[in-house]
Scaffold this motif. Structure first.
Motif, mmCIF file in Angstrom:
data_model
loop_
_atom_site.group_PDB
_atom_site.id
_atom_site.type_symbol
_atom_site.label_atom_id
_atom_site.label_comp_id
_atom_site.label_asym_id
_atom_site.label_seq_id
_atom_site.Cartn_x
_atom_site.Cartn_y
_atom_site.Cartn_z
ATOM 1 N N TYR A 12 0.905 -1.311 -0.088
ATOM 2 C CA TYR A 12 0.063 -0.131 -0.064
ATOM 3 C C TYR A 12 0.811 1.330 0.146
ATOM 4 C CZ TYR A 12 -2.989 3.760 1.851
ATOM 5 O OH TYR A 12 -3.609 4.960 2.143
ATOM 6 N N LEU A 13 1.860 1.242 0.739
ATOM 7 C CA LEU A 13 2.673 2.288 0.952
ATOM 8 C C LEU A 13 3.486 2.523 -0.385
ATOM 9 C CD1 LEU A 13 4.320 2.140 4.489
ATOM 10 C CD2 LEU A 13 2.387 3.622 3.747
ATOM 11 N N ALA A 14 4.053 1.428 -0.953
ATOM 12 C CA ALA A 14 4.505 1.677 -2.494
ATOM 13 C C ALA A 14 3.686 2.106 -3.441
ATOM 14 C CB ALA A 14 5.172 0.233 -2.899
ATOM 15 N N ALA A 15 2.268 1.687 -3.566
ATOM 16 C CA ALA A 15 1.380 2.377 -4.348
ATOM 17 C C ALA A 15 1.179 3.754 -4.266
ATOM 18 C CB ALA A 15 0.173 1.442 -4.249
ATOM 19 N N VAL A 16 0.910 4.263 -3.004
ATOM 20 C CA VAL A 16 0.871 5.627 -2.634
ATOM 21 C C VAL A 16 2.030 6.506 -2.980
ATOM 22 C CG1 VAL A 16 0.483 7.134 -0.653
ATOM 23 C CG2 VAL A 16 -0.688 5.134 -0.630
ATOM 24 N N ASP A 17 3.345 5.823 -2.741
ATOM 25 C CA ASP A 17 4.312 6.554 -3.150
ATOM 26 C C ASP A 17 4.409 6.701 -4.763
ATOM 27 O OD1 ASP A 17 6.846 7.924 -2.698
ATOM 28 O OD2 ASP A 17 7.864 6.103 -3.341
ATOM 29 N N LEU A 22 3.780 10.089 -9.395
ATOM 30 C CA LEU A 22 3.163 10.465 -10.786
ATOM 31 C C LEU A 22 2.417 11.808 -10.626
ATOM 32 C CD1 LEU A 22 2.468 9.503 -13.782
ATOM 33 C CD2 LEU A 22 0.564 8.556 -12.557
ATOM 34 N N LEU A 23 1.741 12.051 -9.838
ATOM 35 C CA LEU A 23 0.967 13.220 -9.598
ATOM 36 C C LEU A 23 1.652 14.407 -9.566
ATOM 37 C CD1 LEU A 23 -2.018 12.370 -7.377
ATOM 38 C CD2 LEU A 23 -2.146 12.579 -9.893
ATOM 39 N N ASN A 24 2.855 14.332 -8.985
ATOM 40 C CA ASN A 24 4.032 15.350 -8.781
ATOM 41 C C ASN A 24 4.458 15.710 -10.115
ATOM 42 O OD1 ASN A 24 5.646 17.518 -7.548
ATOM 43 N ND2 ASN A 24 7.269 15.829 -7.223
ATOM 44 N N SER A 25 4.679 14.727 -10.743
ATOM 45 C CA SER A 25 5.353 14.895 -12.244
ATOM 46 C C SER A 25 4.199 15.566 -13.187
ATOM 47 C CB SER A 25 5.760 13.535 -12.616
ATOM 48 O OG SER A 25 6.143 13.498 -14.104
#
Length: 60
Positions: A12-17, A22-25
């Motif tokens: 879950y933490l990896a998916a959120v990261d 992606l959103l930051n990019s």
């Protein structure tokens, strides 16, 4: 024995990261992402039209 909830939590933490990255990019480079989407849609449309035309030529 390993706790399965720990593995789920790490996944879950990896998916959120990944999603946050992606959103930051997208926020930092919106033009690049827009042009990428447009280029992908144009390529898909061309591939579809070529396939359709080849089917017409073959009489399908």
């Amino acid at each position: 024995m390993k706790n399965i909830y720990e593995d789920i939590h790490l996944a879950y933490l990896a998916a959120v990261d990944i999603i946050a990255g992606l959103l930051n990019s997208i926020a930092r480079y919106p033009a690049m992402w827009l042009l990428t989407v447009v280029a992908t849609l144009v390529a898909v449309r061309m591939i579809y039209n070529i396939g359709y035309a080849m089917g017409q030529v073959a009489g399908l």
